[in-house]
Design an enzyme around this catalytic site. Sequence first.
Site, mmCIF file in Angstrom:
data_model
loop_
_atom_site.group_PDB
_atom_site.id
_atom_site.type_symbol
_atom_site.label_atom_id
_atom_site.label_comp_id
_atom_site.label_asym_id
_atom_site.label_seq_id
_atom_site.Cartn_x
_atom_site.Cartn_y
_atom_site.Cartn_z
ATOM 1 N N ASP A 153 -3.429 7.385 4.994
ATOM 2 C CA ASP A 153 -3.094 5.711 5.456
ATOM 3 C C ASP A 153 -3.554 5.350 6.555
ATOM 4 O OD1 ASP A 153 -1.846 3.680 4.790
ATOM 5 O OD2 ASP A 153 0.269 4.367 5.268
ATOM 6 N N GLU A 154 -3.880 4.139 6.555
ATOM 7 C CA GLU A 154 -4.189 3.419 7.883
ATOM 8 C C GLU A 154 -5.503 4.094 8.029
ATOM 9 O OE1 GLU A 154 -2.799 0.985 8.712
ATOM 10 O OE2 GLU A 154 -0.686 0.871 8.467
ATOM 11 N N ARG A 164 1.968 -11.459 10.117
ATOM 12 C CA ARG A 164 3.436 -10.914 10.531
ATOM 13 C C ARG A 164 4.235 -12.143 9.851
ATOM 14 N NH1 ARG A 164 2.001 -6.546 9.532
ATOM 15 N NH2 ARG A 164 0.130 -7.714 9.324
ATOM 16 N N GLN A 218 -7.602 -5.274 9.624
ATOM 17 C CA GLN A 218 -6.567 -4.884 10.580
ATOM 18 C C GLN A 218 -6.824 -3.914 11.501
ATOM 19 O OE1 GLN A 218 -2.386 -5.311 8.969
ATOM 20 N NE2 GLN A 218 -3.628 -5.078 6.811
ATOM 21 N N LYS A 255 0.641 -1.320 -0.036
ATOM 22 C CA LYS A 255 -0.159 0.130 0.058
ATOM 23 C C LYS A 255 0.687 1.342 0.232
ATOM 24 C CE LYS A 255 -0.686 0.065 5.169
ATOM 25 N NZ LYS A 255 0.084 1.166 5.134
ATOM 26 N N THR A 256 1.778 1.220 0.738
ATOM 27 C CA THR A 256 2.852 2.706 0.753
ATOM 28 C C THR A 256 3.293 2.902 -0.704
ATOM 29 O OG1 THR A 256 3.531 1.746 2.913
ATOM 30 C CG2 THR A 256 4.783 3.492 2.041
#
Length: 735
Positions: free
Chosen positions: A220-221, A601, A251, A32-33
Site C-alpha cells: 500500500d502507499e 481532503r 499524492q 483502495k483499502t
Amino acid sequence: MDLLDGLNDKQKEAVLHTEGPLLILAGAGSGKTRVLTHRAAYLIQQNKCKPYNILAITFTNKAAGEMKERIEKTVGFNPEGEVWVATFHSTCSKILRRFIDRIGYKNDFTIYDSEDQKTLIKNICKKLDIDTKIHKEKALAAQISHLKDKLITPTQFLLEKEGDFTKKVLGQVYVEYQSQLKKNNALDFDDLIAKTVELFKTDEKVLDFYQSQFKYIMVDEYQDTNKAQFELIRILANKSKNLCVVGDDDQSIYKFRGADITNILSFEQVFKNTTVIKLEQNYRSTQNILNCANGVIKNNEGRKEKTLWTENDAGDKIKFIRTQSAYDEAENVCAEINDYVRNGGKYKDCACLYRTNAQSRVLEERLIRFRIPYKIVGGVNFYQRKEVKDMLAYLKTIESGLDDIAVRRIINVPKRAIGATSIAKVQKYADDNDINFYDALIQVEEQQALGKTSAKISAFLDLIRSFRDKLGNISLTELLEAVMVETAYIKELEAEKTDEAKDRIENIYELVSKMAQYEKDHTDATLTGFLEEVALIADIDSLDESNDYVVLLTIHSAKGLEFDNVFLCGMEDGLFPGTGSITEPDELEEERRLCYVAMTRAKRHLTLTCARERMIHGEWVRNNISRFVGEIPKEVMNENEAKEIETEEKKSTIMKPSQSSNAKAVFTTKAFGMESHEKADKLSYDVGDTVKHIKFGVGKVLEIVDGGKDFEVTVEFEKAGVKKMFAGFAKLKKI
C-alpha cells in the site's frame, strides 16, 4: 458472501487480477483499502494460496491493524494461519529475529530509537574529536539515515566522497556508528530494512524460503517507498512475480523523508508485463472539488495521467477569498466557520490546512478571539513549541529575571557547559537565602563559588546585561532579533540541517512577526505588555476541552484524512509554493502534488484563502496569488472570484520556473515606522560590495535604486537568495 458485491468495475478488475505484476493507480478517495482487503480475501476464498502465503505491507501500524481486521472479517475464521499484514519495519524485524545470525548478528538484537542514536553519535564525536557545534549530532543522524535509505554503506560513501572535508567527517562517523551498532548487537530503524536486503542478497536459502512463502505480495502507499524498500520488495517478488502495488503518484509528498516517486513512475519498466488499473471513481468529494484538483495536478509533467470523477452531485462552487493581511484572512475563516455552524454544521467537520506550521499562530489567535474551539493535529499550540518558549524565556529574563522557570530554562540553551549539578547548587543557594534564581546566579558569580562554572555563569549574565542595555535603545523586534543571533540559537538550529530544524526556525521568525505586529498596534509598546499579551493568548487555548473543535494541521499531516469543510490558507506564491520551490521544477511539482492532496481532503466545501500582504520574519511581504489558484478551471469557481483571479494575473504575471533570475526576489518593508524614516544621503556600501544582514546573512549587492523616500537595495544572499529591501530598515553592514 460475494466478495465482488459493492465494487465498481475497475475495483472488481483489480480484485480478480491475481497473477503477475499489477500496478493499481488509486486516486484520492477511490477505495483502495477496500480493494486490497477484498483482493486478499479473494485469493484465500478461491484457494489460490493459504493465508500465510500473502504478505501485505502498509506504512503505519494503525493501517496494518485495520487491514488485517477487515481481511479476517471478510474471509471469516480460517485455521490455516494468518495473512502477514504489517509495516515494512515490522516485517523486516520478524525476518531478522529468525535469521540475522546469518550475517553476523545475534538474534536477540536491540533496536535503537532516535534518542539512542543521538547518544551514540555524541559519544562517537567525542571519541573522534569532532566539534558538535559545527557537526550536530542530529544532522549527522539524519544524513546517515538518508544514506541507509539509499543502501549506501559506509565504505561506499567514503570512496565516493574522497576529498570533501565535510563528507569525510560524515563518513568517519558513519563507519564508527555502524561499528558500534554491530558491537552492541543493535540496529536502528533504517537497518531493519537495509539488513534484511543484505540478508537476502548474501543467503540464497533464506531468500528462497521467503520467496516460496510469499506467493502474493501487496504494498500500500507505494508512492511513498524509498530505494531500500523498493529493493526489498523487488527481491522478494522476483520468484512468483505476483506483486501488486497500490499508490497514487499524484499524492507523493514525502520526498523530504526519502520517498522516491520514480519507484511508481517506472514500475512497468522494472516489472515486465505489468497490468495497470486506474481507480478514478471518487467516493469522497463533490465533482466541483474534483474538477478543481484535476485542473491543478494536470500541470505536472512527471505523472501518470488520470482524472478523478464521482457519482456525487456537483456541489458548491469553490470559494476564493483574498484579504489585505493574514489577520484579515484568519478573521474571514473564522466568520465562515461560524456561518457554517449556525447553519447546522459542526466545528469538527471544519479543517484549516496550511503549508507551514508557523501559519497556525495567526489562525490560533483569531479562533480564540472568536471563541471557536480548535485543536492542532500533528503539532502543539504555537506558544507551547520549544523554540518559541525558549525565546519567550529569554525575553522574560531580560525583562526582570524574576521568573525562575524562565531563567532555568535558558541558562544552558544553547549549551554553555552549565550542567544540572551546578544549576542544582545555585537553586539550593537561592532557597537557603530566600532569593530568586537569577539573583542567586549574580551572587554565585561574585563569590566565584562554582569554580570553572562561575565563568560560564558570568558569560550568561553578561549576555543578559547586554540585552538589557539595548532595551529602550532599539525596537522590541530588533531586541528579539538580537537574542536570536547573539545567543547563537538560530545558528545552532541551522547547523542541524534537518527539516524539523527549518520548521523551528520558521516558528521563531513567526514570533518576530508577532512582535512587529504588536509594536505596530501599540504606540506605547513595552516588553512587559508584549509578554502579557502572549501569556493571555497562550493560556486561553487550554480552556475548551470539547470534542467538537475545528482542526488545524499542515497539509502533510492531513494526508489520509477527510473533512466536510476545508479551508486551504495562505495560497500565495512564495508561501505555497514556497520561494525555494518556484525555480526548481521537481520541487514545484512536489508542491503541486501537495496542493492536490489538500484539495482532495474536502468532501462538500472547499475554500481557498490568501492575503495581499503577510508578515514574514517581521517584515511585510507582498505576494502574488498562488500559481496553483490560477490553474483552477474558472467554471468551478464563483464568477466574481474567477474574474478577480484573472484580473490579478493580468496585472502581475505569475513567474514561470524558467524565470530563475528574478523568481526569488521578494519586495519587503518593515512592519512599522516606515513613514517616519529619514533617508540617508549616502550608503556605506555600493553595488558589488559584500554586506551582512541580521537575518539573511552574507550577500552581494546587485543593485541600488533611489526610491524617493529611501534607497531600494537588491542583494543576493548566499542562503536566502535575492531580496529587495529599503536600506533604512535592512541595516546592511559592509564586510
